[in-house]
Design a protein around this motif. Sequence first.
Motif, PDB file in Angstrom:
ATOM      1  N   ASN A  12       1.328  86.638   1.494  1.00 41.42           N
ATOM      2  CA  ASN A  12      -0.038  86.673   0.998  1.00 41.42           C
ATOM      3  C   ASN A  12      -0.554  85.254   0.812  1.00 41.42           C
ATOM      4  O   ASN A  12       0.057  84.459   0.097  1.00 41.42           O
ATOM      5  CB  ASN A  12      -0.108  87.418  -0.333  1.00 41.42           C
ATOM      6  N   SER A  23      -2.853  84.414  -0.939  1.00 46.14           N
ATOM      7  CA  SER A  23      -3.273  84.259  -2.335  1.00 46.14           C
ATOM      8  C   SER A  23      -2.240  83.501  -3.170  1.00 46.14           C
ATOM      9  O   SER A  23      -2.562  83.008  -4.247  1.00 46.14           O
ATOM     10  CB  SER A  23      -3.539  85.625  -2.964  1.00 46.14           C
ATOM     11  N   ASP A  24      -1.021  83.406  -2.663  1.00 47.60           N
ATOM     12  CA  ASP A  24       0.041  82.711  -3.396  1.00 47.60           C
ATOM     13  C   ASP A  24       0.054  81.210  -3.124  1.00 47.60           C
ATOM     14  O   ASP A  24       0.829  80.480  -3.758  1.00 47.60           O
ATOM     15  CB  ASP A  24       1.404  83.285  -3.016  1.00 47.60           C
ATOM     16  N   TRP A  30      -5.326  78.023  -4.254  1.00 43.68           N
ATOM     17  CA  TRP A  30      -5.039  79.451  -4.174  1.00 43.68           C
ATOM     18  C   TRP A  30      -6.162  80.293  -4.777  1.00 43.68           C
ATOM     19  O   TRP A  30      -6.442  81.392  -4.323  1.00 43.68           O
ATOM     20  CB  TRP A  30      -3.717  79.765  -4.884  1.00 43.68           C
ATOM     21  N   SER A  31      -6.841  79.755  -5.794  1.00 48.07           N
ATOM     22  CA  SER A  31      -7.923  80.489  -6.460  1.00 48.07           C
ATOM     23  C   SER A  31      -9.277  80.252  -5.806  1.00 48.07           C
ATOM     24  O   SER A  31     -10.238  80.958  -6.099  1.00 48.07           O
ATOM     25  CB  SER A  31      -8.008  80.066  -7.923  1.00 48.07           C
ATOM     26  N   ARG A  36     -11.801  81.228   1.823  1.00 44.92           N
ATOM     27  CA  ARG A  36     -10.647  82.130   1.836  1.00 44.92           C
ATOM     28  C   ARG A  36     -11.060  83.503   1.331  1.00 44.92           C
ATOM     29  O   ARG A  36     -11.862  83.623   0.403  1.00 44.92           O
ATOM     30  CB  ARG A  36      -9.492  81.570   1.003  1.00 44.92           C
ATOM     31  N   ASP A  37     -10.503  84.529   1.957  1.00 46.43           N
ATOM     32  CA  ASP A  37     -10.692  85.911   1.524  1.00 46.43           C
ATOM     33  C   ASP A  37      -9.299  86.469   1.288  1.00 46.43           C
ATOM     34  O   ASP A  37      -8.636  86.949   2.209  1.00 46.43           O
ATOM     35  CB  ASP A  37     -11.444  86.710   2.585  1.00 46.43           C
ATOM     36  N   ASN A  38      -8.851  86.386   0.047  1.00 51.24           N
ATOM     37  CA  ASN A  38      -7.487  86.825  -0.271  1.00 51.24           C
ATOM     38  C   ASN A  38      -7.314  88.327  -0.041  1.00 51.24           C
ATOM     39  O   ASN A  38      -6.225  88.779   0.315  1.00 51.24           O
ATOM     40  CB  ASN A  38      -7.137  86.453  -1.706  1.00 51.24           C
ATOM     41  N   ASP A  39      -8.364  89.098  -0.226  1.00 51.70           N
ATOM     42  CA  ASP A  39      -8.267  90.548  -0.009  1.00 51.70           C
ATOM     43  C   ASP A  39      -7.987  90.866   1.456  1.00 51.70           C
ATOM     44  O   ASP A  39      -7.277  91.831   1.771  1.00 51.70           O
ATOM     45  CB  ASP A  39      -9.543  91.240  -0.457  1.00 51.70           C
ATOM     46  N   ASN A  99      -6.571  88.623   3.395  1.00 50.35           N
ATOM     47  CA  ASN A  99      -5.466  87.741   3.783  1.00 50.35           C
ATOM     48  C   ASN A  99      -5.868  86.839   4.948  1.00 50.35           C
ATOM     49  O   ASN A  99      -5.099  86.627   5.896  1.00 50.35           O
ATOM     50  CB  ASN A  99      -4.215  88.552   4.142  1.00 50.35           C
TER      51      ASN A  99
END
Length: 120
Positions: free
Chosen positions: A28, A30-31, A53-54, A73-76, A78
């Motif tokens: 991920n 997001s990490d 990351w945030s 970035r779109d963490n959802d 990935n």
Amino acid sequence: QGQLDESGGGLVQAGGSLRLSCAASGRNISDYNMAWYRQAPGKEREIVASISWSGANINYATYSVKHRFTIIRDNDKNTLYLQMNSLEPEDTAMYYCNSDHRSGPNYFTWGPGTQVTVSS
């Protein structure tokens, strides 16, 4: 180790725009603090832009890139993006994404990259 797949490159005229995408799998994003890199012919790979990351902290390698490129970035999803506007011939390079090496090792296997060619 995670995998990356960059896309969105192409041949554009100077002044044009491109939106690069980097889809991650196996880990991920997001990490990690993430970054876009580029490598021009005969040159070493260099960092272009990074995002924490945030998403709270964003940095660009040069003044020129800062005012023309946007890292997202779109963490959802990935997925990491690079919106590139007002492209210049000097931006011609193979573009890659990965975790930011300044925060630790690259945690993803390097992808194939996506070629950006800007004609004058």
